[in-house]
Design a protein around this motif. Structure first.
Motif, PDB file in Angstrom:
ATOM      1  N   ILE A  60       0.860  -1.184   0.000  1.00 63.72           N
ATOM      2  CA  ILE A  60       0.000   0.000   0.000  1.00 63.72           C
ATOM      3  C   ILE A  60       0.892   1.228   0.000  1.00 63.72           C
ATOM      4  N   ALA A  61       0.477   2.251  -0.735  1.00 63.59           N
ATOM      5  CA  ALA A  61       1.265   3.493  -0.776  1.00 63.59           C
ATOM      6  C   ALA A  61       1.396   4.043   0.643  1.00 63.59           C
ATOM      7  N   PRO A  62       2.600   4.436   1.048  1.00 64.12           N
ATOM      8  CA  PRO A  62       2.827   4.791   2.462  1.00 64.12           C
ATOM      9  C   PRO A  62       2.001   5.981   2.954  1.00 64.12           C
ATOM     10  N   ASP A  63       1.587   6.866   2.050  1.00 67.95           N
ATOM     11  CA  ASP A  63       0.807   8.014   2.545  1.00 67.95           C
ATOM     12  C   ASP A  63      -0.664   7.661   2.803  1.00 67.95           C
ATOM     13  N   LEU A  64      -1.117   6.520   2.302  1.00 72.18           N
ATOM     14  CA  LEU A  64      -2.532   6.174   2.479  1.00 72.18           C
ATOM     15  C   LEU A  64      -2.826   5.743   3.905  1.00 72.18           C
ATOM     16  N   ILE A  65      -1.965   4.876   4.428  1.00 80.81           N
ATOM     17  CA  ILE A  65      -2.112   4.439   5.820  1.00 80.81           C
ATOM     18  C   ILE A  65      -0.727   4.444   6.444  1.00 80.81           C
ATOM     19  N   ALA A  66      -0.518   5.343   7.393  1.00 80.11           N
ATOM     20  CA  ALA A  66       0.776   5.408   8.068  1.00 80.11           C
ATOM     21  C   ALA A  66       0.591   4.927   9.504  1.00 80.11           C
ATOM     22  N   ILE A  67       1.279   3.841   9.844  1.00 80.53           N
ATOM     23  CA  ILE A  67       1.087   3.248  11.172  1.00 80.53           C
ATOM     24  C   ILE A  67       2.193   3.720  12.107  1.00 80.53           C
ATOM     25  N   ASP A  68       1.784   4.477  13.152  1.00 79.99           N
ATOM     26  CA  ASP A  68       2.729   4.888  14.192  1.00 79.99           C
ATOM     27  C   ASP A  68       2.564   3.973  15.401  1.00 79.99           C
ATOM     28  N   ASP A  69       3.339   4.265  16.464  1.00 83.29           N
ATOM     29  CA  ASP A  69       3.281   3.397  17.647  1.00 83.29           C
ATOM     30  C   ASP A  69       1.892   3.378  18.283  1.00 83.29           C
ATOM     31  N   ASP A  70       1.298   4.552  18.412  1.00 83.21           N
ATOM     32  CA  ASP A  70       0.032   4.586  19.151  1.00 83.21           C
ATOM     33  C   ASP A  70      -1.176   4.988  18.308  1.00 83.21           C
ATOM     34  N   SER A  71      -0.971   5.203  17.005  1.00 83.43           N
ATOM     35  CA  SER A  71      -2.120   5.547  16.160  1.00 83.43           C
ATOM     36  C   SER A  71      -1.791   5.273  14.692  1.00 83.43           C
ATOM     37  N   ALA A  72      -2.841   5.291  13.879  1.00 83.56           N
ATOM     38  CA  ALA A  72      -2.647   5.197  12.433  1.00 83.56           C
ATOM     39  C   ALA A  72      -3.194   6.469  11.809  1.00 83.56           C
ATOM     40  N   ARG A  73      -2.447   6.999  10.818  1.00 83.93           N
ATOM     41  CA  ARG A  73      -2.922   8.183  10.111  1.00 83.93           C
ATOM     42  C   ARG A  73      -3.508   7.708   8.783  1.00 83.93           C
ATOM     43  N   LEU A  74      -4.805   7.995   8.587  1.00 80.43           N
ATOM     44  CA  LEU A  74      -5.513   7.465   7.420  1.00 80.43           C
ATOM     45  C   LEU A  74      -5.847   8.606   6.469  1.00 80.43           C
ATOM     46  N   LEU A  75      -5.341   8.508   5.254  1.00 78.28           N
ATOM     47  CA  LEU A  75      -5.619   9.547   4.250  1.00 78.28           C
ATOM     48  C   LEU A  75      -7.074   9.441   3.807  1.00 78.28           C
ATOM     49  N   THR A  76      -7.801  10.534   3.867  1.00 78.53           N
ATOM     50  CA  THR A  76      -9.204  10.490   3.430  1.00 78.53           C
ATOM     51  C   THR A  76      -9.350  11.013   2.007  1.00 78.53           C
ATOM     52  N   ASN A  77      -8.468  11.912   1.603  1.00 76.73           N
ATOM     53  CA  ASN A  77      -8.513  12.423   0.230  1.00 76.73           C
ATOM     54  C   ASN A  77      -7.164  13.031  -0.134  1.00 76.73           C
ATOM     55  N   ARG A  78      -6.605  12.541  -1.229  1.00 73.72           N
ATOM     56  CA  ARG A  78      -5.247  12.952  -1.568  1.00 73.72           C
ATOM     57  C   ARG A  78      -5.197  14.396  -2.048  1.00 73.72           C
ATOM     58  N   PHE A  83      -6.784  13.966   6.439  1.00 74.38           N
ATOM     59  CA  PHE A  83      -6.514  12.721   7.158  1.00 74.38           C
ATOM     60  C   PHE A  83      -7.459  12.567   8.334  1.00 74.38           C
ATOM     61  N   VAL A  84      -7.625  11.339   8.799  1.00 75.86           N
ATOM     62  CA  VAL A  84      -8.168  11.117  10.136  1.00 75.86           C
ATOM     63  C   VAL A  84      -7.152  10.258  10.889  1.00 75.86           C
ATOM     64  N   THR A  85      -7.206  10.373  12.207  1.00 78.14           N
ATOM     65  CA  THR A  85      -6.269   9.604  13.033  1.00 78.14           C
ATOM     66  C   THR A  85      -7.055   8.594  13.849  1.00 78.14           C
ATOM     67  N   LEU A  86      -6.553   7.390  13.879  1.00 78.51           N
ATOM     68  CA  LEU A  86      -7.192   6.339  14.670  1.00 78.51           C
ATOM     69  C   LEU A  86      -6.234   5.944  15.785  1.00 78.51           C
ATOM     70  N   ARG A  87      -6.629   6.195  17.025  1.00 83.36           N
ATOM     71  CA  ARG A  87      -5.763   5.820  18.147  1.00 83.36           C
ATOM     72  C   ARG A  87      -5.915   4.339  18.461  1.00 83.36           C
ATOM     73  N   PHE A  88      -4.800   3.694  18.768  1.00 87.38           N
ATOM     74  CA  PHE A  88      -4.826   2.261  19.104  1.00 87.38           C
ATOM     75  C   PHE A  88      -5.076   2.082  20.597  1.00 87.38           C
ATOM     76  N   ALA A  89      -5.568   0.890  20.949  1.00 84.42           N
ATOM     77  CA  ALA A  89      -5.616   0.509  22.365  1.00 84.42           C
ATOM     78  C   ALA A  89      -4.187   0.213  22.813  1.00 84.42           C
ATOM     79  N   LYS A  90      -3.887   0.535  24.075  1.00 88.20           N
ATOM     80  CA  LYS A  90      -2.512   0.322  24.562  1.00 88.20           C
ATOM     81  C   LYS A  90      -2.159  -1.153  24.609  1.00 88.20           C
ATOM     82  N   ASP A  91      -3.107  -1.951  25.075  1.00 90.70           N
ATOM     83  CA  ASP A  91      -2.884  -3.404  25.160  1.00 90.70           C
ATOM     84  C   ASP A  91      -4.242  -4.101  25.109  1.00 90.70           C
ATOM     85  N   ASP A  92      -4.195  -5.437  25.111  1.00 93.54           N
ATOM     86  CA  ASP A  92      -5.439  -6.210  25.004  1.00 93.54           C
ATOM     87  C   ASP A  92      -6.414  -5.857  26.125  1.00 93.54           C
ATOM     88  N   ALA A  93      -5.874  -5.643  27.317  1.00 99.46           N
ATOM     89  CA  ALA A  93      -6.736  -5.431  28.491  1.00 99.46           C
ATOM     90  C   ALA A  93      -7.511  -4.112  28.392  1.00 99.46           C
TER      91      ALA A  93
END
Ligand SMILES: [Zn+2]
Length: 420
Positions: A60-78, A83-93
């Motif tokens: 996948i082109a790197p600007d479309l979905i960029a995965i950081d440690d605690d979130s992903a940056r999602l391109l909505t329109n080039r 962009f929108v940012t999706l924060r990850f859960a820290k852990d399973d719990a």
């Protein structure tokens, strides 16, 4: 052949008002805000693994979905560089609950041995239309004076055999289609303008209106062929998705198909020895598909719904049971351009199909039997019957019941184990 429909909506909106929408054919404007609901429902590792091993296996082109440690940056329109940012859960719990309408097997109450599907909503989606549409769909052939073979009719027959058996096991059964008629109210004539536009955009400046002979290789460049495919594939499957997502609300959709090898002239088709089985779940998006804003959004929504966690084990169980029932070998795609083999059985692939992408619940797409194999053709001609019959020197069940038996056995196996 797939055609990308680039920025067609521009004709409706003046360019200055709106950034160019980059949508697939008949694609809907993505509602990126919906993804906010999935904040902190998935960990970094889970997200990265699903992207890498299931959904974006071709890169996948790197600007479309960029995965950081605690979130992903999602391109909505080039064009708009939004962009929108999706924060990850820290852990399973600390994971938040995944918002969704369907229920996974393990979230259902334990079931009695003889009712492993109790409370489960299963939608049956017999592929294609059949009937008078079968020729247009290119899902029709006839050998001499024999019964014409129409995939849409065969799939519906399987669904009707399947339904009472699933009910007996406790399931609530819903039909996405229960006759040889489209769900969409549109018809090919409604898509003539769009068909023409698509052809022009794809380098056919003056497309011909019609074709005379279905064997003509250039027929795909005619307005008629384009408008027909817009009707029976794009419009029809999108309407089915609306039905599934807003009315039926199933926990699982089974898409029922029969496979085929190229048969050439439908009135003088080639019969082959090859016969095989495979199943599909959503994934394995092409880089070009991920470039489309709607497809990328739908992929992310599917990923975040965690449908895969349910689809893969169900597909594995059905594949094992169908392989045992049918004795068919696994289909091997001649090229792995648009598929990725997944799971443990050798029979299951990820692939980005309209139905597997748009239905917002687990979807298992079944492709057993090559309709124009000598074996399957003889069994299709024999029709449906009880017990066994001698076909080509071997006692066989009806092909329709064998198909249904494999599916039922796989579902029993999966839900009994998951609902202990
Ligand atoms: Zn099919």
């Amino acid at each position: 052949m797939r055609l990308a429909l680039l920025a067609l909506c521009l004709s409706i909106f003046p360019p200055a008002v709106r950034a160019a929408e980059n949508l697939g054919i008949l694609g809907r404007h993505p509602r990126w805000k919906v993804l906010e609901k999935y904040e902190q429902t998935i960990t970094h590792d889970e997200f990265a693994q699903l992207i890498q091993n299931v959904y974006c296996t071709h890169g996948i082109a790197p600007d479309l979905i960029a995965i950081d440690d605690d979130s992903a940056r999602l391109l909505t329109n080039r064009d708009a560089q939004s962009f929108v940012t999706l924060r990850f859960a820290k852990d399973d719990a600390s994971r938040e609950r995944v918002p969704r309408l369907w229920r996974a097997a393990k979230s259902l109450p334990p079931a009695r041995q003889e009712k492993p599907l109790s409370g489960l909503r299963i939608a049956l989606d017999p592929g294609h239309l059949g009937g008078k549409w079968a020729k247009m769909e290119e899902r029709w052939f006839q050998v001499g004076e024999s019964q014409p073979v129409k995939e849409g009719n065969l799939a519906l027959k399987v669904a009707r055999i399947l339904a009472p058996r699933l009910k007996e096991l406790g399931a609530k059964v819903l039909f996405v289609r229960n006759r040889s008629q489209p769900i969409t109210s549109k018809r090919p004539d409604d898509f003539k303008e769009l068909g023409k536009k698509i052809l022009i955009q794809n380098g056919v400046p003056q497309p011909r209106e019609d074709f005379a002979d279905p064997d003509e290789p250039a027929k795909e460049q005619t307005v008629r062929w384009q408008s027909e495919i817009l009707f029976y594939r794009h419009s029809e499957i999108r309407r089915r998705a609306v039905l599934v997502n807003t009315k039926l609300h199933p926990d699982l959709v089974l898409c029922l198909h029969f496979n085929a090898e190229p048969w050439g002239d439908p009135k003088n088709p080639t019969l082959v020895d090859k016969n095989h089985l495979h199943l599909l779940v959503n994934g394995s998006y092409l880089e070009s598909e991920l470039e489309l804003d709607d497809e990328r959004f739908e992929m992310l929504r599917k990923l975040l719904s965690r449908a895969y966690e349910e689809e893969l084990p169900i597909a594995n169980a059905i594949a094992a049971a169908m392989a045992k029932e049918t004795q068919l070998p696994a289909y091997e795609y001649p090229t792995a351009n648009n598929v990725t083999k997944i799971g443990s059985t050798g029979y299951v692939y990820a692939r980005n199909l309209l139905a597997t992408r748009l239905y917002r619940c687990p979807v298992v797409y079944c492709e057993p039997y090559v309709m124009n194999s000598r074996d399957a053709f003889a069994r299709i001609q024999a029709g449906d019957y009880e017990g066994t019959r001698n076909i080509g020197g071997v006692e066989r069940k009806s092909i329709f019941r064998e198909y249904a038996d494999g599916l039922v056995n796989g579902l029993i196996e999966y839900y009994r184990t998951a609902r202990k």
